[in-house]
Design a protein around this motif. Structure first.
Motif, PDB file in Angstrom:
ATOM      1  N   ALA A 327       0.825  -1.298   0.112  1.00  0.00           N
ATOM      2  CA  ALA A 327      -0.024   0.047   0.032  1.00  0.00           C
ATOM      3  C   ALA A 327       0.861   1.206   0.031  1.00  0.00           C
ATOM      4  O   ALA A 327       0.292   2.412   0.023  1.00  0.00           O
ATOM      5  N   GLY A 328       2.261   1.034   0.047  1.00  0.00           N
ATOM      6  CA  GLY A 328       3.008   2.121  -0.022  1.00  0.00           C
ATOM      7  C   GLY A 328       3.563   2.966   1.312  1.00  0.00           C
ATOM      8  O   GLY A 328       4.192   3.630   1.219  1.00  0.00           O
ATOM      9  N   HIS A 329       3.199   2.318   2.245  1.00  0.00           N
ATOM     10  CA  HIS A 329       3.544   2.978   3.720  1.00  0.00           C
ATOM     11  C   HIS A 329       5.134   2.574   3.911  1.00  0.00           C
ATOM     12  O   HIS A 329       5.528   1.220   3.855  1.00  0.00           O
ATOM     13  N   ARG A 330       5.977   3.688   4.490  1.00  0.00           N
ATOM     14  CA  ARG A 330       7.277   3.561   4.698  1.00  0.00           C
ATOM     15  C   ARG A 330       7.711   4.280   5.678  1.00  0.00           C
ATOM     16  O   ARG A 330       7.411   5.567   5.902  1.00  0.00           O
ATOM     17  N   THR A 331       8.626   3.727   6.563  1.00  0.00           N
ATOM     18  CA  THR A 331       9.481   4.235   7.501  1.00  0.00           C
ATOM     19  C   THR A 331      10.610   4.977   6.660  1.00  0.00           C
ATOM     20  O   THR A 331      10.927   4.510   5.531  1.00  0.00           O
TER      21      THR A 331
END
Ligand code: IPM
Ligand code: MG
Length: 359
Positions: A327-331
């Motif tokens: 879904a594209g979530h990134r730290t």
């Protein structure tokens, strides 16, 4: 109720384990497993409170738990201390006291992160390996060790020593793991120089006789380090001693893009498992909600699989992580240079995983 001892430790340890515990409880609820989590100190946090990196009380609490969930230990504050009193000693002691001789460090590429590796995507494609590192022997624990003044010169020594029982039991873990994977074991050694490695080859060969269905290869450690960079997808299970395993598991982890993604399990014959991210305490980003909690969260998946024999719950956690990345979530650690994406913090990443879990 399953008792889990949480040892957050130092640096980013507390923040990543906090998210891991949320996921543990949420996934447990879905799987019908209740957890009783208690917290205790290890590493620098324990040095500050008690003067030593691990107290007997904490060892006792670990012994009466089903599993231990650990964050990370160490930091600049304690760097000047002698090896025997440093934070790392707490980690080494708990591994030893609980007899956790088998350290499993899987490294696989998440498709969404293939671009994050420093290697070209076609080299990284298909990496799916497991480092089985011997964890309670070798040069980490061998005697004699220590410092002395000899003829007016400072001298220091450590001893690399393994007996056949230690080699045999870790080899079995490797071959058994290979049977659940692609049935290939690479034993990593330095037998052109070390007597210890020659014994490893002998014993690994003896164990291999009981595993006709698994292919075995012996590989020199220096050439293995090279092959991990040139053709990492060739490896399935890598089995090796404590020191080589420490080094190669960091190398293998980085192939996948970030050390912030890699979980580990430490197991023995006593039934207690210790689960921890492979990454360290990252003091430079500690306490700023910047850390990547996914390695700690994936360590929870390993806990479900290895300690609780619930591969279904483990798969739910892993699938949730895969979905969050897709879904594209990134730290910050898994964002590409020049990528126009918003980075999220440690807590928000935990929230994303919980949401995908339907919690
Ligand atoms: C690891 C770490 C530890 C080790 C240190 C912190 C003692 O590097 O778990 O790989 O060397 O085992
Ligand atoms: Mg290491």
């Amino acid at each position: 109720m399953e008792r889990v001892l949480v040892l957050p430790g130092d640096g980013i340890g507390p923040e990543v384990t906090q998210q891991a515990v949320r996921v543990l409880e949420a996934a447990g609820k879905r799987a019908g497993i209740g957890f009783e989590c208690s917290e205790a100190l290890i590493g620098g946090a324990s040095i500050d409170a008690h003067g030593i990196p691990l107290t007997d009380d904490v060892v006792e609490a670990a012994r009466t738990s089903r599993a231990v969930l650990l964050g990370a230990v160490g930091g600049p504050k304690w760097d000047a201390m002698p090896v025997d009193t440093r934070p790392e000693k707490g980690l080494l002691r708990i591994r030893k006291e609980l007899g956790l001789y088998a350290n499993l460090r899987p490294a696989a590429v998440f498709p969404a992160l293939a671009q994050a590796s420093t290697l070209r995507p076609e080299v990284v494609d298909g990496i799916d390996l497991l480092v089985v590192r011997e964890l309670t022997g070798g040069i980490y624990f061998g005697e004699p060790r220590g410092r002395a003044i000899v003829d007016g010169r400072r001298e220091a020594r450590n001893t690399m020593v393994y007996d056949e029982v230690e080699i045999e039991r870790i080899s079995r873990v490797a071959f058994d793991s290979a049977r659940r994977r692609r049935r290939h074991v690479t034993h990593v050694h330095k037998a052109n120089v070390l007597d210890v490695s020659q014994l490893w080859i002998e014993v690994v060969d003896e164990v291999a006789k009981g595993y006709d269905d698994v292919e075995l290869q012996h590989q020199l450690v220096d050439s293995c380090a090279m092959l991990l960079l040139s053709d990492p997808a060739r490896f399935d299970v890598i089995v090796t001693g404590n020191l080589f395993g420490d080094i190669l598991s960091d190398e293998a982890a980085m192939l996948t893009g970030s050390l912030g993604m890699l979980p580990s399990a430490s197991l023995g014959d006593g039934g207690i498992g210790l689960y921890e991210p492979v990454h360290g305490s990252a003091p430079d980003i500690a306490g700023q909600d910047l850390a990547n909690p996914l390695a700690a969260i994936l360590s929870v998946a390993m806990l479900f699989e290895h300690t609780l024999d619930r591969p279904d719950a483990a798969a739910e956690v892993r699938d949730a992580v895969t979905a969050v990345l897709a879904a594209g979530h990134r730290t910050g650690d898994i964002i590409l240079e020049g990528e126009k994406r918003e980075t999220i913090g440690c807590v928000a990443m935990g929230d994303c995983v919980l949401e995908k879990l339907g919690a």
